[in-house]
Design a protein around this motif. Structure first.
Motif, PDB file in Angstrom:
ATOM      1  N   ASP A   1      13.102  -1.213   9.449  1.00 30.60           N
ATOM      2  CA  ASP A   1      12.797   0.365   9.640  1.00 30.60           C
ATOM      3  C   ASP A   1      12.328   0.691   8.375  1.00 30.60           C
ATOM      4  O   ASP A   1      11.316   1.549   8.410  1.00 30.60           O
ATOM      5  N   ASP A   2      13.072   0.877   7.497  1.00 28.77           N
ATOM      6  CA  ASP A   2      12.723   1.508   6.206  1.00 28.77           C
ATOM      7  C   ASP A   2      11.683   1.024   5.589  1.00 28.77           C
ATOM      8  O   ASP A   2      10.558   1.681   5.153  1.00 28.77           O
ATOM      9  N   LEU A   3      11.124  -0.352   5.597  1.00 35.93           N
ATOM     10  CA  LEU A   3       9.966  -1.080   5.147  1.00 35.93           C
ATOM     11  C   LEU A   3       8.946  -0.654   6.039  1.00 35.93           C
ATOM     12  O   LEU A   3       7.865  -0.379   5.387  1.00 35.93           O
ATOM     13  N   CYS A   4       9.039  -0.623   7.243  1.00 33.52           N
ATOM     14  CA  CYS A   4       7.914  -0.294   8.356  1.00 33.52           C
ATOM     15  C   CYS A   4       7.414   1.355   7.891  1.00 33.52           C
ATOM     16  O   CYS A   4       6.348   1.628   8.058  1.00 33.52           O
ATOM     17  N   ILE A   5       8.591   2.069   7.888  1.00 33.44           N
ATOM     18  CA  ILE A   5       8.286   3.476   7.735  1.00 33.44           C
ATOM     19  C   ILE A   5       7.270   3.719   6.409  1.00 33.44           C
ATOM     20  O   ILE A   5       6.328   4.441   6.643  1.00 33.44           O
ATOM     21  N   ARG A   6       7.944   3.133   5.349  1.00 33.72           N
ATOM     22  CA  ARG A   6       7.024   3.263   4.209  1.00 33.72           C
ATOM     23  C   ARG A   6       5.575   2.707   4.146  1.00 33.72           C
ATOM     24  O   ARG A   6       4.512   3.197   3.791  1.00 33.72           O
ATOM     25  N   LEU A   7       5.452   1.232   4.978  1.00 37.82           N
ATOM     26  CA  LEU A   7       4.147   1.226   5.291  1.00 37.82           C
ATOM     27  C   LEU A   7       3.222   1.771   6.086  1.00 37.82           C
ATOM     28  O   LEU A   7       2.036   1.810   5.647  1.00 37.82           O
ATOM     29  N   LYS A   8       3.872   2.185   6.932  1.00 40.56           N
ATOM     30  CA  LYS A   8       3.025   3.228   7.780  1.00 40.56           C
ATOM     31  C   LYS A   8       2.576   4.308   7.450  1.00 40.56           C
ATOM     32  O   LYS A   8       1.230   5.021   7.689  1.00 40.56           O
ATOM     33  N   SER A   9       3.268   4.858   6.278  1.00 43.58           N
ATOM     34  CA  SER A   9       2.952   6.049   5.586  1.00 43.58           C
ATOM     35  C   SER A   9       1.379   6.012   5.021  1.00 43.58           C
ATOM     36  O   SER A   9       0.680   6.795   4.736  1.00 43.58           O
TER      37      SER A   9
ATOM     38  N   LEU B   1      -6.258  -1.516   0.179  1.00 39.50           N
ATOM     39  CA  LEU B   1      -5.203  -1.409   1.298  1.00 39.50           C
ATOM     40  C   LEU B   1      -4.100  -2.335   0.805  1.00 39.50           C
ATOM     41  O   LEU B   1      -3.125  -2.128   0.982  1.00 39.50           O
ATOM     42  N   LEU B   2      -4.699  -3.795   0.570  1.00 37.29           N
ATOM     43  CA  LEU B   2      -3.933  -4.655  -0.118  1.00 37.29           C
ATOM     44  C   LEU B   2      -2.964  -4.264  -1.325  1.00 37.29           C
ATOM     45  O   LEU B   2      -1.619  -4.624  -1.354  1.00 37.29           O
ATOM     46  N   ASN B   3      -3.464  -3.585  -2.025  1.00 40.08           N
ATOM     47  CA  ASN B   3      -2.869  -3.223  -3.233  1.00 40.08           C
ATOM     48  C   ASN B   3      -1.687  -2.110  -2.862  1.00 40.08           C
ATOM     49  O   ASN B   3      -0.711  -2.314  -3.445  1.00 40.08           O
ATOM     50  N   GLU B   4      -1.902  -1.441  -2.135  1.00 42.71           N
ATOM     51  CA  GLU B   4      -1.173  -0.299  -1.763  1.00 42.71           C
ATOM     52  C   GLU B   4       0.132  -1.163  -0.982  1.00 42.71           C
ATOM     53  O   GLU B   4       1.320  -0.585  -1.150  1.00 42.71           O
ATOM     54  N   ILE B   5       0.011  -2.033  -0.214  1.00 42.85           N
ATOM     55  CA  ILE B   5       0.876  -2.726   0.613  1.00 42.85           C
ATOM     56  C   ILE B   5       1.946  -3.391  -0.347  1.00 42.85           C
ATOM     57  O   ILE B   5       3.023  -3.386  -0.593  1.00 42.85           O
ATOM     58  N   THR B   6       1.184  -4.194  -1.556  1.00 38.51           N
ATOM     59  CA  THR B   6       2.043  -4.929  -2.410  1.00 38.51           C
ATOM     60  C   THR B   6       2.982  -3.931  -3.150  1.00 38.51           C
ATOM     61  O   THR B   6       4.126  -4.426  -3.640  1.00 38.51           O
ATOM     62  N   LEU B   7       2.316  -2.876  -3.329  1.00 32.42           N
ATOM     63  CA  LEU B   7       3.137  -1.845  -4.271  1.00 32.42           C
ATOM     64  C   LEU B   7       4.423  -1.369  -3.468  1.00 32.42           C
ATOM     65  O   LEU B   7       5.437  -1.365  -4.201  1.00 32.42           O
ATOM     66  N   VAL B   8       4.404  -1.294  -2.173  1.00 29.98           N
ATOM     67  CA  VAL B   8       5.370  -0.909  -1.554  1.00 29.98           C
ATOM     68  C   VAL B   8       6.431  -2.174  -1.735  1.00 29.98           C
ATOM     69  O   VAL B   8       7.706  -1.861  -1.783  1.00 29.98           O
ATOM     70  N   LEU B   9       5.980  -3.084  -1.269  1.00 31.23           N
ATOM     71  CA  LEU B   9       6.828  -4.372  -1.212  1.00 31.23           C
ATOM     72  C   LEU B   9       7.647  -4.304  -2.601  1.00 31.23           C
ATOM     73  O   LEU B   9       8.875  -4.814  -2.550  1.00 31.23           O
TER      74      LEU B   9
END
Length: 406
Positions: A169-177, A121-129
């Protein structure tokens, strides 16, 4: 096939396995080579050959690159080019004189997420960031007793748009996906004073001494480094020659060290041969335009280059009571920026190994008068693998080292 622009940056994609050629043609500035090498490293690319030249006002650079081992060949060339153009000084003089240009303070934000935990999970979050061009300065992550993952990131926005609701909103939409729409939460707020400044703080840890005292056999390329300085070949420049094992981030580590020492590059070339040996030749000047002749300064420069070439990243895995703790420390320069992709690459290896993270944190620290970005992870037990085994820990450390420096 390439990405033509206004001639500041052009990218000519390699064909049939040949390296891609990146050319940069823009006004010069101190540390420009380090900034370019950093961006190239951030996209998982290795510089296999480079040529740099400048007359003190204008710089022209050629960089032949290819993806590092384990990096997808689908490089995001358009964002890479955009960041390279942004790193170059403007081609037109600013309307304000330099003494009247007031730099804008960097606004930091706190990103908080809550979701059900899962491996990677942490890896997926850092990739989005990273894809959205956010820079993480500090991080805290933990798992609650009911299996929920809580993460907090102190970050800045390279686009300087996070104060706008659309960007949030764009950041949170990407993260919630990736977190799960129904069970997750994502909140962005300005970072409070409890997060402190973005500068380094003192690192008080019993593990710090053992972490920094890495055995010589753990260093990358030990015994294959030679640094020579010659002031006899040029009346106006000092020749710096570096011969060592080629690796990912080598050019970046050399360039950022020179930038820290306020050293300008008049001409330089770098190449890696078929055996993986790298050679870097640089004609350099001090920031005041003079040759480097002070023996003390030369000794300090060569000593720092040796450290940054052989051990830019240090890894330690140890027992912390009933838990297993991983500590990764990456040296950072005077500019205060952490090593590109470090958090993503570390968590990528842990995800591939199926290791669940119970707790993690990251931040900038002062250790033994040096500036470091330190990542700490506590592992959950893994039923099928004995993480307390020295052999297993050595294998994890080697995989991390290959990912970060391979």
């Amino acid at each position: 096939m390439g990405f033509p622009s206004d001639d500041i940056v052009t990218i000519k994609l390699g064909q049939h396995g040949d390296p891609t050629l990146i050319s940069v043609n823009c006004p010069d500035k101190l540390g420009l080579g380090a900034d370019i090498a950093r961006i190239i490293l951030e996209f998982g690319l290795i510089i296999v050959r480079a040529d740099l030249s400048t007359d003190g006002k204008w710089c022209f650079g050629l960089f032949w690159v290819h993806p590092a081992e384990g990096i997808s060949k689908n490089i995001r060339w358009a964002p890479l080019k955009k960041l390279l153009v942004r790193a170059c000084p403007p081609t037109r003089p600013h309307l304000l004189l330099p003494q009247f240009q007031i730099p804008k303070p960097t606004q930091s934000y706190l990103l908080r997420t809550l979701s059900m935990d899962n491996v990677g999970l942490l890896n997926e979050i850092t990739l989005v960031l990273w894809e959205l061009e956010f820079r993480v300065h500090k991080m805290i992550a933990s798992v609650t007793p009911d299996g929920k993952a809580v993460t907090m990131f102190c970050l800045t926005d390279s686009r300087e748009l996070l104060h706008e609701k659309r960007r949030q909103d764009d950041l949170c939409i990407r993260l919630k996906s990736i977190l799960g729409e129904q069970t997750s939460d994502c909140v962005v707020t300005p970072a409070g004073t409890e997060w402190g400044e973005l500068d380094c703080t003192t690192f008080l840890s019993a593990a710090s001494t053992s972490l920094m005292d890495v055995c010589s056999h753990d260093a990358q390329g030990v015994g294959k480094l030679r640094i020579d300085v010659d002031n006899s070949l040029s009346p106006g420049h000092t020749l710096l020659q570096i011969c060592c094992k080629g690796r990912r981030g080598l050019m970046y580590d050399c360039m950022r060290t020179l930038k820290d020492f306020q050293i300008q590059i008049a001409y330089g070339r770098s190449a890696t041969n078929g055996k993986g040996d790298g050679e870097i030749d640089l004609f350099i000047l001090h920031g005041d335009g003079k040759k480097l002749v002070d023996p003390v300064k030369l000794k300090n420069l060569c000593s720092r280059l040796e450290d940054e070439i052989l051990q830019p990243v240090r890894i330690a895995i140890m027992d912390r009571g009933p838990d297993i703790e991983l500590i990764v420390a990456a040296s950072i320069g005077v500019c205060g920026q952490g090593r590109p992709r470090a958090l993503h690459d570390i968590t990528c290896i842990l995800k591939a190994l199926g290791i669940c993270i119970f707790k993690a944190d990251a931040g900038f620290y002062l250790i033994e008068d040096r500036r470091w970005e330190v990542y700490r992870f506590l592992f959950m037990e893994k039923p099928d693998v004995d993480l307390s085994s020295r052999q297993t820990q050595a294998q994890i450390a080697e995989k991390l080292r290959r990912k970060l420096l391979g």
